[in-house]
Design a protein around this motif. Structure first.
Motif, PDB file in Angstrom:
ATOM      1  N   GLY A   1      42.948  55.356   4.648  1.00 48.65           N
ATOM      2  CA  GLY A   1      43.223  56.723   4.203  1.00 48.65           C
ATOM      3  C   GLY A   1      42.029  57.640   4.352  1.00 48.65           C
ATOM      4  N   TYR A   2      40.872  57.060   4.614  1.00 48.35           N
ATOM      5  CA  TYR A   2      39.670  57.864   4.830  1.00 48.35           C
ATOM      6  C   TYR A   2      39.284  57.812   6.307  1.00 48.35           C
ATOM      7  CZ  TYR A   2      38.845  57.809  -0.221  1.00 48.35           C
ATOM      8  OH  TYR A   2      38.960  57.962  -1.574  1.00 48.35           O
ATOM      9  N   LYS A   3      38.731  58.910   6.803  1.00 47.92           N
ATOM     10  CA  LYS A   3      38.161  58.914   8.153  1.00 47.92           C
ATOM     11  C   LYS A   3      36.645  58.768   8.040  1.00 47.92           C
ATOM     12  CE  LYS A   3      39.856  62.811   9.800  1.00 47.92           C
ATOM     13  NZ  LYS A   3      40.122  63.886  10.761  1.00 47.92           N
ATOM     14  N   THR A   4      36.072  58.028   8.955  1.00 46.80           N
ATOM     15  CA  THR A   4      34.619  57.798   8.894  1.00 46.80           C
ATOM     16  C   THR A   4      33.941  58.156  10.214  1.00 46.80           C
ATOM     17  OG1 THR A   4      35.014  55.503   9.515  1.00 46.80           O
ATOM     18  CG2 THR A   4      34.737  55.958   7.171  1.00 46.80           C
ATOM     19  N   GLU A   5      34.517  59.104  10.906  1.00 45.44           N
ATOM     20  CA  GLU A   5      33.943  59.449  12.208  1.00 45.44           C
ATOM     21  C   GLU A   5      32.659  60.273  12.056  1.00 45.44           C
ATOM     22  OE1 GLU A   5      36.836  63.257  13.106  1.00 45.44           O
ATOM     23  OE2 GLU A   5      37.595  61.223  13.319  1.00 45.44           O
ATOM     24  N   GLN A   6      31.927  60.336  13.166  1.00 44.47           N
ATOM     25  CA  GLN A   6      30.675  61.107  13.194  1.00 44.47           C
ATOM     26  C   GLN A   6      30.955  62.589  12.926  1.00 44.47           C
ATOM     27  OE1 GLN A   6      27.607  61.654  12.603  1.00 44.47           O
ATOM     28  NE2 GLN A   6      26.713  60.400  14.245  1.00 44.47           N
ATOM     29  N   MET A   7      30.071  63.226  12.191  1.00 40.96           N
ATOM     30  CA  MET A   7      30.148  64.672  11.950  1.00 40.96           C
ATOM     31  C   MET A   7      28.746  65.245  12.106  1.00 40.96           C
ATOM     32  SD  MET A   7      32.498  64.718   8.497  1.00 40.96           S
ATOM     33  CE  MET A   7      32.584  66.519   8.400  1.00 40.96           C
ATOM     34  N   GLN A   8      28.683  66.560  12.186  1.00 37.53           N
ATOM     35  CA  GLN A   8      27.377  67.227  12.254  1.00 37.53           C
ATOM     36  C   GLN A   8      27.214  68.148  11.033  1.00 37.53           C
ATOM     37  OE1 GLN A   8      29.139  66.836  15.286  1.00 37.53           O
ATOM     38  NE2 GLN A   8      27.720  65.122  15.586  1.00 37.53           N
ATOM     39  N   TYR A   9      25.984  68.220  10.564  1.00 39.28           N
ATOM     40  CA  TYR A   9      25.688  69.138   9.459  1.00 39.28           C
ATOM     41  C   TYR A   9      26.019  70.562   9.890  1.00 39.28           C
ATOM     42  CZ  TYR A   9      23.021  65.514   6.987  1.00 39.28           C
ATOM     43  OH  TYR A   9      22.645  64.389   6.310  1.00 39.28           O
ATOM     44  N   GLN A  10      26.541  71.318   8.964  1.00 36.74           N
ATOM     45  CA  GLN A  10      26.850  72.725   9.237  1.00 36.74           C
ATOM     46  C   GLN A  10      25.798  73.662   8.648  1.00 36.74           C
ATOM     47  OE1 GLN A  10      29.466  73.584  11.320  1.00 36.74           O
ATOM     48  NE2 GLN A  10      29.335  71.363  11.572  1.00 36.74           N
ATOM     49  N   ASP A  11      25.025  73.166   7.712  1.00 34.71           N
ATOM     50  CA  ASP A  11      23.936  73.975   7.172  1.00 34.71           C
ATOM     51  C   ASP A  11      22.884  74.169   8.272  1.00 34.71           C
ATOM     52  OD1 ASP A  11      22.365  74.175   4.011  1.00 34.71           O
ATOM     53  OD2 ASP A  11      21.414  74.683   5.906  1.00 34.71           O
ATOM     54  N   PRO A  12      22.520  75.408   8.570  1.00 35.73           N
ATOM     55  CA  PRO A  12      21.597  75.657   9.693  1.00 35.73           C
ATOM     56  C   PRO A  12      20.265  74.920   9.578  1.00 35.73           C
ATOM     57  CG  PRO A  12      22.485  77.725   8.841  1.00 35.73           C
ATOM     58  CD  PRO A  12      22.943  76.658   7.903  1.00 35.73           C
ATOM     59  N   SER A  13      19.838  74.637   8.357  1.00 37.01           N
ATOM     60  CA  SER A  13      18.532  73.988   8.209  1.00 37.01           C
ATOM     61  C   SER A  13      18.532  72.560   8.747  1.00 37.01           C
ATOM     62  CB  SER A  13      18.103  74.004   6.745  1.00 37.01           C
ATOM     63  OG  SER A  13      18.978  73.223   5.971  1.00 37.01           O
ATOM     64  N   TYR A  14      19.700  72.016   9.016  1.00 34.92           N
ATOM     65  CA  TYR A  14      19.780  70.659   9.557  1.00 34.92           C
ATOM     66  C   TYR A  14      19.849  70.638  11.079  1.00 34.92           C
ATOM     67  CZ  TYR A  14      20.715  69.149   4.797  1.00 34.92           C
ATOM     68  OH  TYR A  14      20.620  68.891   3.451  1.00 34.92           O
ATOM     69  N   ASN A  15      19.850  71.813  11.674  1.00 29.19           N
ATOM     70  CA  ASN A  15      19.837  71.931  13.136  1.00 29.19           C
ATOM     71  C   ASN A  15      20.973  71.168  13.799  1.00 29.19           C
ATOM     72  OD1 ASN A  15      17.427  73.473  13.065  1.00 29.19           O
ATOM     73  ND2 ASN A  15      16.257  71.575  12.832  1.00 29.19           N
ATOM     74  N   GLY A  16      22.114  71.098  13.141  1.00 31.58           N
ATOM     75  CA  GLY A  16      23.279  70.452  13.755  1.00 31.58           C
ATOM     76  C   GLY A  16      23.155  68.961  13.949  1.00 31.58           C
ATOM     77  N   SER A  17      22.274  68.327  13.198  1.00 35.23           N
ATOM     78  CA  SER A  17      22.076  66.882  13.395  1.00 35.23           C
ATOM     79  C   SER A  17      23.245  66.071  12.841  1.00 35.23           C
ATOM     80  CB  SER A  17      20.763  66.436  12.750  1.00 35.23           C
ATOM     81  OG  SER A  17      20.746  66.764  11.395  1.00 35.23           O
ATOM     82  N   ASP A  18      23.286  64.813  13.262  1.00 33.34           N
ATOM     83  CA  ASP A  18      24.392  63.938  12.886  1.00 33.34           C
ATOM     84  C   ASP A  18      24.351  63.583  11.403  1.00 33.34           C
ATOM     85  OD1 ASP A  18      25.247  63.939  15.475  1.00 33.34           O
ATOM     86  OD2 ASP A  18      24.322  62.001  15.986  1.00 33.34           O
ATOM     87  N   MET A  19      25.508  63.505  10.820  1.00 35.63           N
ATOM     88  CA  MET A  19      25.599  63.104   9.414  1.00 35.63           C
ATOM     89  C   MET A  19      25.717  61.585   9.277  1.00 35.63           C
ATOM     90  SD  MET A  19      28.139  66.218   8.295  1.00 35.63           S
ATOM     91  CE  MET A  19      28.676  65.516   6.753  1.00 35.63           C
ATOM     92  N   GLN A  20      26.251  60.955  10.279  1.00 35.30           N
ATOM     93  CA  GLN A  20      26.370  59.489  10.229  1.00 35.30           C
ATOM     94  C   GLN A  20      25.146  58.894  10.930  1.00 35.30           C
ATOM     95  OE1 GLN A  20      29.273  57.103  12.727  1.00 35.30           O
ATOM     96  NE2 GLN A  20      30.304  57.112  10.743  1.00 35.30           N
ATOM     97  N   THR A  21      24.372  58.137  10.207  1.00 34.70           N
ATOM     98  CA  THR A  21      23.101  57.656  10.771  1.00 34.70           C
ATOM     99  C   THR A  21      22.851  56.198  10.391  1.00 34.70           C
ATOM    100  OG1 THR A  21      21.891  58.404   8.820  1.00 34.70           O
ATOM    101  CG2 THR A  21      21.989  59.927  10.676  1.00 34.70           C
ATOM    102  N   HIS A  22      22.031  55.548  11.188  1.00 31.99           N
ATOM    103  CA  HIS A  22      21.519  54.222  10.817  1.00 31.99           C
ATOM    104  C   HIS A  22      20.044  54.181  11.171  1.00 31.99           C
ATOM    105  CE1 HIS A  22      21.299  52.744  14.992  1.00 31.99           C
ATOM    106  NE2 HIS A  22      22.413  53.435  15.167  1.00 31.99           N
ATOM    107  N   GLN A  23      19.316  53.415  10.415  1.00 32.51           N
ATOM    108  CA  GLN A  23      17.864  53.385  10.616  1.00 32.51           C
ATOM    109  C   GLN A  23      17.320  52.023  10.226  1.00 32.51           C
ATOM    110  OE1 GLN A  23      15.693  56.141   8.159  1.00 32.51           O
ATOM    111  NE2 GLN A  23      13.851  56.038   9.407  1.00 32.51           N
ATOM    112  N   ALA A  24      16.358  51.557  10.997  1.00 32.20           N
ATOM    113  CA  ALA A  24      15.624  50.333  10.643  1.00 32.20           C
ATOM    114  C   ALA A  24      14.151  50.668  10.715  1.00 32.20           C
ATOM    115  CB  ALA A  24      15.952  49.210  11.624  1.00 32.20           C
ATOM    116  N   GLN A  25      13.441  50.425   9.659  1.00 31.94           N
ATOM    117  CA  GLN A  25      12.014  50.728   9.684  1.00 31.94           C
ATOM    118  C   GLN A  25      11.240  49.637   8.970  1.00 31.94           C
ATOM    119  OE1 GLN A  25      11.150  54.360   7.584  1.00 31.94           O
ATOM    120  NE2 GLN A  25      11.184  53.349   5.612  1.00 31.94           N
TER     121      GLN A  25
END
Lengths: 265, 164
Positions: A113-137
């Motif tokens: 019932g939920y969608k989990t697709e990639q989206m982009q931030y709409q707030d200009p301060s995020y420069n349209g970056s992806d909302m779905q992310t993964h990171q290893a550090q």
């Protein structure tokens, strides 16, 4: 001297003192860039050491005085290309792959019932970056993985996060003390029992920050691996309405925090 | 210059004076204060991408400033990244300050660092008990007790100074 006296005294001191001219922003910027370069140099140097030595699978690196076991290259590694790093972040390599898998595992847990697709931030301060992310550090003591995904339903967008700290981390053992280390946030916490496993469960964020998570669970596996799983009805920066309800019940949130799929090395 | 660097520089230009004022009261002299501000903003730069997504940027910066101050006090001032002369415990005498205010700065420098941080946050920054607790990572009860002890310590030190 009482509180009001001290307030006045502080004010008087600041008015009477002669501050030097404002600091030069470019000097601080240089300092920041140099600090970033030092970080990157540690990684680059470590990677070069391994490549020059022709060492392949199972090599342990020593970066910045910290042993980094399990950083693998070559055919037995799951990535075909060379390992690329940005500071402590691995963007291509076995740990980066684990981050991707972690994101897939998190998405797989989202109810129908939920969608989990990639989206982009709409707030200009995020420069349209992806909302779905993964990171290893590479943290100071152990590998850290963080994945975030938006979850959409009925026009609203919420947020899920999983953060895993591998064996070797120095996070607290007590479940609620552990939970309160998550992003430095305080909250109303209780220890819940999930099939004999003790989970720190925060059901209300009291840190006063509205851009983070309302609820989260923290679990330390017997080997020391730590898992945080958090959720928020809204997704700050998306400029979309919140979900009508949290994706998971708090019981489910606690239960999922103990899921073996989040148990990364 | 990248967008990131430009945004960072603009933020620094807008907020560094205010942060330096707080740092001055924590450290007792401008030289130390500027060193502390530089360390703070260097950390902010490294974490810029993550922090800029947070609405409460000033809170992050203030928290980093205070925690860096406390951390440096524990490790010993200027052990890292210092290019200045080793400081003395008593602050450098700022020119033009009335004697009474010099006495206050001198007494404040002798208040234990965590109590001092609580005093500066509560009575200079006008931070609430809750906010101070969050910034310092301590309980609200501890903020209240540290503030009371800090004021008491300050009163005692000022009384000693007046007797001299």
């Amino acid at each position: 001297m009482n509180e009001q006296d001290l307030r006045r005294a502080f004010h008087d001191v600041m008015v009477a003192s002669s501050p030097p001219p404002s600091m030069d922003p470019s000097a601080v910027l240089r300092s920041g860039r140099q600090a970033r370069s030092r970080r990157m140099a540690v990684w680059t140097g470590a990677a070069v050491m391994v490549l020059v030595a022709g060492v392949g699978v199972g090599t342990a690196l020593v970066a910045n005085g910290v042993s980094v076991p399990g950083l693998q290259f070559g055919s037995n590694g799951s990535s075909s290309g060379p390992t690329e790093n940005n500071g402590r972040t691995q963007v291509n390599g076995p740990q980066a792959d684990k981050g991707k898998e972690l994101l897939n595992d998190l998405i797989a847990m989202v109810p129908d019932g939920y969608k989990t697709e990639q989206m982009q931030y709409q707030d200009p301060s995020y420069n349209g970056s992806d909302m779905q992310t993964h990171q290893a550090q590479k943290g100071d003591e152990a590998w850290e993985y963080m994945v975030i995904t938006p979850v959409q339903k009925d026009g609203g967008v919420g947020k899920l996060i999983t953060e895993v700290h591998a064996v070797g981390n120095k996070l607290p053992s007590e479940p609620c003390a552990l939970a309160q280390t998550f992003w430095g946030m305080d909250g109303e916490c209780q220890v819940v029992d999930v099939a004999g496993k003790k989970v720190g469960l925060v059901t209300k964020n009291t840190s006063g920050r509205d851009d983070t998570f309302e609820q989260w669970a923290a679990y330390r596996h017997p080997d020391g691996t730590v898992v945080f799983l958090g959720q928020n009805k809204g997704f700050y920066g998306s400029r979309r309405p919140e979900l009508g309800a949290q994706v998971f019940t708090t019981e489910k949130l606690a239960s999922l925090a103990t899921d073996q799929r989040f148990h990364l090395s | 210059m990248s967008d990131r660097d430009a945004a960072f520089q603009a933020y620094f230009a807008a907020r560094s004076d205010a942060m330096r004022g707080t740092a001055y009261l924590l450290c007792g002299d401008w030289h130390r204060a500027e060193d502390l501000v530089q360390q703070t903003f260097t950390k902010i730069y490294l974490a810029w991408r993550r922090i800029q997504r947070h609405e409460a940027m000033d809170a992050y910066t203030r928290q980093t400033l205070v925690r860096t101050f406390l951390s440096e006090r524990r490790r010993g001032w200027f052990r890292h990244e210092s290019v200045g002369e080793p400081p003395t415990e008593v602050p450098v005498t700022p020119s033009g300050l009335p004697e009474e205010r010099l006495v206050l700065l001198g007494a404040l420098a002798k208040v234990p660092p965590k109590q001092r941080a609580v005093l500066v946050l509560r009575y200079w920054e006008d931070a609430s008990v809750e906010y101070t607790a969050e910034l310092l990572g301590i309980s609200e009860g501890t903020v209240k007790s540290q503030a009371a002890r800090g004021l008491q310590t300050l009163r005692g030190l000022l009384a000693e100074e007046r007797v001299r």
